[in-house]
Structures are given as structure tokens and as C-alpha cells.
Motif scaffolding. Structure first.
Motif, short mmCIF file in Angstrom:
data_model
loop_
_atom_site.label_atom_id
_atom_site.label_comp_id
_atom_site.label_asym_id
_atom_site.label_seq_id
_atom_site.Cartn_x
_atom_site.Cartn_y
_atom_site.Cartn_z
N ALA A 109 0.83 -1.21 0.00
CA ALA A 109 0.00 0.00 0.00
C ALA A 109 0.86 1.25 0.00
O ALA A 109 0.59 2.23 -0.72
CB ALA A 109 -0.92 0.00 1.21
N ALA A 110 1.93 1.25 0.80
CA ALA A 110 2.83 2.41 0.83
C ALA A 110 3.49 2.61 -0.52
O ALA A 110 3.62 3.74 -1.00
CB ALA A 110 3.88 2.20 1.93
N ALA A 111 3.94 1.51 -1.15
CA ALA A 111 4.59 1.62 -2.45
C ALA A 111 3.65 2.20 -3.50
O ALA A 111 4.05 3.04 -4.32
CB ALA A 111 5.08 0.24 -2.89
N ALA A 115 4.74 5.65 -5.15
CA ALA A 115 5.07 5.54 -6.57
C ALA A 115 4.18 6.42 -7.43
O ALA A 115 4.62 6.96 -8.46
CB ALA A 115 4.98 4.09 -7.02
N GLU A 116 2.92 6.57 -7.01
CA GLU A 116 2.01 7.42 -7.78
C GLU A 116 2.48 8.88 -7.75
O GLU A 116 2.42 9.58 -8.76
CB GLU A 116 0.60 7.32 -7.21
N ALA A 117 2.98 9.33 -6.59
CA ALA A 117 3.42 10.72 -6.46
C ALA A 117 4.85 10.91 -6.97
O ALA A 117 5.19 11.98 -7.47
CB ALA A 117 3.33 11.15 -5.00
N ASP A 118 5.69 9.86 -6.84
CA ASP A 118 7.10 9.98 -7.21
C ASP A 118 7.56 8.63 -7.73
O ASP A 118 8.11 7.82 -6.98
CB ASP A 118 7.92 10.40 -5.97
N PRO A 119 7.38 8.35 -9.03
CA PRO A 119 7.68 7.02 -9.57
C PRO A 119 9.15 6.60 -9.38
O PRO A 119 9.44 5.41 -9.33
CB PRO A 119 7.34 7.16 -11.06
N GLY A 120 10.05 7.54 -9.28
CA GLY A 120 11.46 7.21 -9.12
C GLY A 120 11.92 7.10 -7.68
O GLY A 120 13.12 6.94 -7.42
N LEU A 223 9.01 -2.21 -7.02
CA LEU A 223 8.33 -3.04 -6.03
C LEU A 223 6.88 -3.30 -6.44
O LEU A 223 6.37 -4.42 -6.28
CB LEU A 223 8.39 -2.39 -4.66
N VAL A 224 6.21 -2.28 -6.96
CA VAL A 224 4.83 -2.48 -7.44
C VAL A 224 4.82 -3.53 -8.55
O VAL A 224 3.96 -4.43 -8.58
CB VAL A 224 4.24 -1.14 -7.93
N ALA A 225 5.80 -3.45 -9.46
CA ALA A 225 5.88 -4.44 -10.54
C ALA A 225 6.14 -5.84 -9.99
O ALA A 225 5.61 -6.83 -10.49
CB ALA A 225 6.97 -4.04 -11.53
N ALA A 226 6.96 -5.94 -8.93
CA ALA A 226 7.25 -7.24 -8.33
C ALA A 226 6.01 -7.83 -7.67
O ALA A 226 5.77 -9.04 -7.75
CB ALA A 226 8.38 -7.10 -7.32
N PHE A 227 5.20 -6.99 -7.04
CA PHE A 227 3.95 -7.49 -6.46
C PHE A 227 3.03 -8.00 -7.57
O PHE A 227 2.35 -9.02 -7.42
CB PHE A 227 3.25 -6.39 -5.66
N PRO A 232 0.12 -11.12 -6.92
CA PRO A 232 -0.94 -10.29 -7.51
C PRO A 232 -2.16 -10.13 -6.61
O PRO A 232 -2.84 -9.10 -6.68
CB PRO A 232 -1.29 -11.04 -8.81
N GLU A 233 -2.44 -11.14 -5.75
CA GLU A 233 -3.58 -11.01 -4.85
C GLU A 233 -3.37 -9.88 -3.85
O GLU A 233 -4.32 -9.15 -3.50
CB GLU A 233 -3.83 -12.32 -4.10
N VAL A 234 -2.13 -9.74 -3.38
CA VAL A 234 -1.81 -8.64 -2.46
C VAL A 234 -1.96 -7.31 -3.18
O VAL A 234 -2.57 -6.36 -2.66
CB VAL A 234 -0.39 -8.81 -1.89
N LEU A 235 -1.40 -7.22 -4.37
CA LEU A 235 -1.46 -5.96 -5.12
C LEU A 235 -2.90 -5.57 -5.42
O LEU A 235 -3.28 -4.41 -5.26
CB LEU A 235 -0.67 -6.09 -6.43
N GLN A 236 -3.71 -6.53 -5.86
CA GLN A 236 -5.10 -6.22 -6.19
C GLN A 236 -5.85 -5.69 -4.97
O GLN A 236 -6.57 -4.69 -5.05
CB GLN A 236 -5.79 -7.48 -6.73
N ALA A 237 -5.67 -6.35 -3.82
CA ALA A 237 -6.36 -5.91 -2.61
C ALA A 237 -5.88 -4.54 -2.17
O ALA A 237 -6.69 -3.67 -1.79
CB ALA A 237 -6.14 -6.93 -1.50
#
Length: 489
Positions: A109-111, A115-120, A223-227, A232-237
Motif C-alpha cells: 500500500a505504501a509503495a 510511486a504514484e506521487a514519485d515514480p522514481g 516493487l509495485v511491478a514485483a507485487f 498479484p492477490e496482495v497488489l489487487q487488494a
């Protein structure tokens, strides 16, 4: 270790910002009776220099770090906000988890938000209850890890062990630490669960194992890409929880239903054991204060290994920790060796130093006996201050109430009890139905059963009063709230 994700990438042209992500929602039980579910160890003043949480904040408040993002639970949100204010730290965001789902969903969730505000950006994930004595070494390790993370690596920090510890997990290296100096981030072989004493001795003797600190440095977008690839279940939730979240006062609440749908899984299992991660070995005076034995180590025991708090006295003792948090209590140890004795107002622990890791069994035993001391304190913290029960009988309860300057209780009424308030110090603004008045020291007022009332502190010093309740039922759930500046349900 499986290498299904390489974690490699191209470094951006400019140095990315490091965003501290501090996990402060745990409810530790291994430091009972000082740490309990109602007020866990990260918020307690176990050592000098503020709480462990505040010391963590200060450690990453310097140049090179963005404002920290905090992840905590509903019960601790106002404690987090107050300790942030006391430390003089302005947070990036205080994120409320609807319930604990282990470290992977919280970090995901933090990532997503960062990442949305600062992708780098880089995420520096830190527990809030660790001690680091050598902060220069810590910052040097972060700089070393940042180079690898900027290039796309997922970095963890391994602590150079100084003993065969069975209370920590380990990280296995390809070569011994002494063999190459380990100046920066490098690949590692695997994570190892907490070993028994024999295994721990063998691992430490080999020189190829580090303690797993639970600290990480990730590229946010990577990290978002790794999730997406590995969990993927964690990322989706978490994505649904972030999208469905809402602002509540100075907090951001993740969407409840979506977040609870996430698997309960650690970042180690969800991501780190599935990628070609790297580790930065570091010797920074690290300690996770996971037992009273480690608190004793960090308390600078003096001659004969004796560490005592104010109010404690050791006579003919060796290698002992004696601690009391009650100013009216005197704790005395006589002829003790290798012992821990910790006393609070409502609980006392006495244990051999080598059994300090077993304190969780004490809490389990208290829970089985339905003892409120397992999880609760006599002193209960609220966003407006605190209260403590001084006496409790069949149809009465006496409390001391402290309201901080500017604090106010909700506008409320009770179905089963009446109350009598006596101001001890400070100034109270009291509302009882249509009557509003200011009250000072030694003045009192009666609140009849069913009356709509409120207590406020309009002054610049603490307000303290004694509350006497009487009635058929005195539980805290006998409250009907009409207005509340803290947006409590």
C-alpha cells in the motif's frame, strides 16, 4: 533462492528521494508488563531519549530523506500523531490499516501511494521498535543500499552478529564477512528461520550469516511491478484499498473490505524469497529490543552487570535488570544473579535472564485466565489525554482524568450511570445539557444519568479531575456520542 525476478534496471539520471516507511502498528507482548496490546513497546520510554518510535523518526529526519510515511492501526493513530508532534516531525502521511495483515500488504500500500506521487522514489522500510547506536554506520549502509536500489535491486540490511542468537532470523551469504569486507550491497543465498542454539552457534562460527534486521530499501515502481508478478492477490487488494481509502482528520484510512481481502503474508515470503535480492552487511549497534535481556544489554549495566531504574535497588546482585515504572513503588533485589524483575502498578514479572524470550507464554497464560493485565493498562490513552481507574466496586468507579490543553471529550450521555466531577488542577469547561460553565480547582459538579455533557480544557496547562461514577453498569461502551472532534464512531 529462486530468481524469477532479477530486480535489475537502469539508474535514473538524478538521485532518487528516499521515502522512509515506518511500520508502527504492532502489539508486542515479549516486554510485558511494560508493553501490552493497548500500548506496545514502540511507544513506551524503554530507554533514554524518547520512545523507540520517536528515535526512529529522528534517525530519518535529516537531509536526503522525505517526510516519513507511517503505517499504524486505528487504536494507535492518536498516539502516533501526538508522538510525531512531540518529536517535531511533520509526516508525509499517517496511513491507517483496518487490521494487521503482516508486512507485505502494508508495504505494498505504501509503495502504491508513493510511486504514484514519485515514480522514481526509493522506499526505506523500517520497523519502529529498533535501537541503532551507531547512526553514522546506519546512514552509510543506507547510502550503499541506495546505489543498488536505484539500479533496480531489492535491498535488505543484514546485521553482523556478535553472538549465537536464537531469537532472530538469519541471512546466508556466499562468503564469510571477514573474507571480502562486504563494503556494499551483494547477492545473498537465502533467508533462514530462527534457529535452535546449536544451529545458531554453527552459523555464527561460519562467518557467512547475518541477522535479518527487517529493514529494506526498494525502488517504489519496481516493487509495485514485483507485487504484480509475484503476489498479484496482495497488489489487487491493496490497490482497491488505496483507491477506496478516505481522509479522516489528519489520517488516511485504507478501504476496510478491500484491505482485509489481502493475504496475510510477510514481505520476505511474498517478494524477497522470490527475487534475486541483495543485502548490505552493517554493524551499527542494532538491537530489536525483543526481550528483557536485550533491554538489559541496552541499559548500560554498570558494575557487576546491574541495570536499575529509578525506584529500584540492587543489593549483592549480579547481571540483573530491575525496573519499576511506578514512582510510588520500590523494587529491591537481594542476592540475585542473572534475573529480570519488572514491576508496573498492576503487574510484576520475575524471570531468569535466559528465559526472557519466553515472556510471550506469560501473556498467553494471563489471557487464558481472562486477566485484563494481559492486554490492558490501568492508564488508558485517549486523543484528548488519558484516564486511570483508582478504585472499582460493584456499583461505583473512581477515575483520575487528565485532559491536555485544547483537548475535549465528546458530547455524550450515559444510559446506566451518573457522574460527579471534582477539579483537582487546571480549568475545566463543562457542558451539562443547556448549562455551560468554567470550573477551577476544588469546584465540583454532578452529571445526572441521561444528561448530555462534555468536558473541555480551554487552558494552557493540563486539566486534572477526579470522576466518581455510580450506576448499574460502568463499562466504557455505555456512551452515546453526539459530537466528537476526533471523529470516533
Amino acid at each position: 533462492m529462486a530468481e524469477t525476478v532479477t530486480g535489475e534496471g537502469t539508474a535514473p539520471a538524478t538521485s532518487p528521494t528516499i521515502h522512509p516507511v515506518i511500520m508502527c502498528g504492532g502489539s508486542g507482548s515479549r516486554l510485558w508488563p511494560v508493553s501490552r496490546k493497548a500500548y506496545p513497546k514502540q511507544f513506551a520510554a524503554l530507554l533514554e531519549g524518547g520512545s523507540l518510535f520517536q528515535r526512529t523518526l529522528e534517525r530519518v529526519s535529516g537531509q536526503g530523506y522525505a517526510a516519513p510515511q507511517l503505517l499504524t492501526g486505528t487504536d494507535f493513530r492518536f498516539v502516533v500523531a501526538e508522538q510525531l508532534s512531540d518529536a517535531g516531525v511533520e509526516p508525509g502521511r499517517i496511513v491507517i490499516e483496518p487490521e494487521g495483515r503482516n508486512t507485505a500488504p502494508a508495504i505494498c500500500a505504501a509503495a502504491l501511494m508513493i510511486a504514484e506521487a514519485d515514480p522514481g522514489a526509493l522506499l526505506l522500510v523500517l520497523p519502529s521498535d529498533h535501537v541503532i547506536r551507531d547512526e553514522a554506520a546506519f546512514h552509510a549502509a543506507v547510502r550503499a543500499g541506495a546505489g543498488a536500489a536505484t539500479a533496480g535491486a531489492f535491498v535488505t540490511f543484514g546485521i553482523t552478529p556478535d553472538r549465537a542468537e536464537t531469537g532472530y532470523g538469519y541471512i546466508e551469504l556466499e562468503t564469510a564477512v571477514e573474507a571480502n569486507g562486504h563494503a556494499g550491497a551483494e547477492p545473498f543465498i537465502r533467508f533462514v528461520e530462527k534457529p535452535d542454539a546449536s544451529e545458531a552457534s554453527e552459523m555464527v562460527a561460519s562467518g557467512r550469516f547475518l541477522w535479518n534486521s527487517g529493514m529494506f530499501l526498494f525502488p517504489a515502481a519496481g516493487l509495485v511491478a514485483a507485487f504484480e508478478a509475484q503476489a498479484p492477490e496482495v497488489l489487487q487488494a491493496c490497490r482497491a484499498a488505496v483507491d477506496g481509502g478516505k481522509t479522516d482528520l489528519c489520517f488516511f484510512r485504507l478501504g476496510e473490505e478491500a484491505y482485509r481481502a489481502s493475504p496475510d503474508i510477510s514481505i520476505d515470503y511474498a517478494i524477497m524469497e522470490k527475487v534475486a535480492g541483495q543485502v548490505v552487511p552493517v554493524d551499527c549497534g542494532w538491537n530489536d529490543l525483543g526481550s528483557w535481556a536485550t533491554v538489559w544489554q541496552e541499559s548500560a549495566p554498570g558494575e557487576a552487570g546491574v541495570a536499575v531504574s529509578e525506584g529500584a535497588l540492587a543489593i549483592d546482585c549480579e547481571n540483573v535488570l530491575l525496573r519499576t515504572d511506578d514512582p510510588d513503588m520500590r523494587l529491591v533485589g537481594l542476592g540475585l544473579t542473572d534475573m529480570v524483575a519488572v514491576a508496573t502498578r498492576d503487574g510484576v514479572l520475575v524471570a531468569p535472564m535466559d528465559r526472557a524470550q519466553d515472556v510471550r507464554r506469560v501473556v498467553d497464560g494471563l489471557k487464558a485466565a481472562n486477566a485484563k493485565q494481559a492486554t490492558e493498562f490501568p492508564l488508558v490513552y485517549r486523543p484528548w489525554g488519558w484516564y486511570e481507574t483508582l478504585a472499582l466496586g460493584g456499583r461505583f468507579q473512581v477515575k483520575q482524568i487528565c485532559v491536555k490543553p485544547g483537548g475535549q471529550l465528546s458530547l455524550q450521555s450515559h444510559v446506566h450511570r451518573s457522574e460527579h466531577w471534582v477539579v483537582v488542577s487546571g480549568t475545566a469547561k463543562v457542558t451539562v445539557d443547556e448549562d455551560v460553565r468554567l470550573m477551577t480547582e476544588n469546584q465540583s459538579i454532578y452529571i445526572p444519568l441521561g444528561a448530555v455533557h462534555r468536558l473541555e480544557n480551554p487552558g494552557k496547562v493540563e486539566l486534572r479531575l477526579i470522576e466518581v461514577q455510580s450506576g448499574a453498569y460502568l463499562g466504557e461502551d455505555d456512551i452515546i456520542r453526539y459530537e466528537d472532534v476526533y471523529a470516533r464512531a
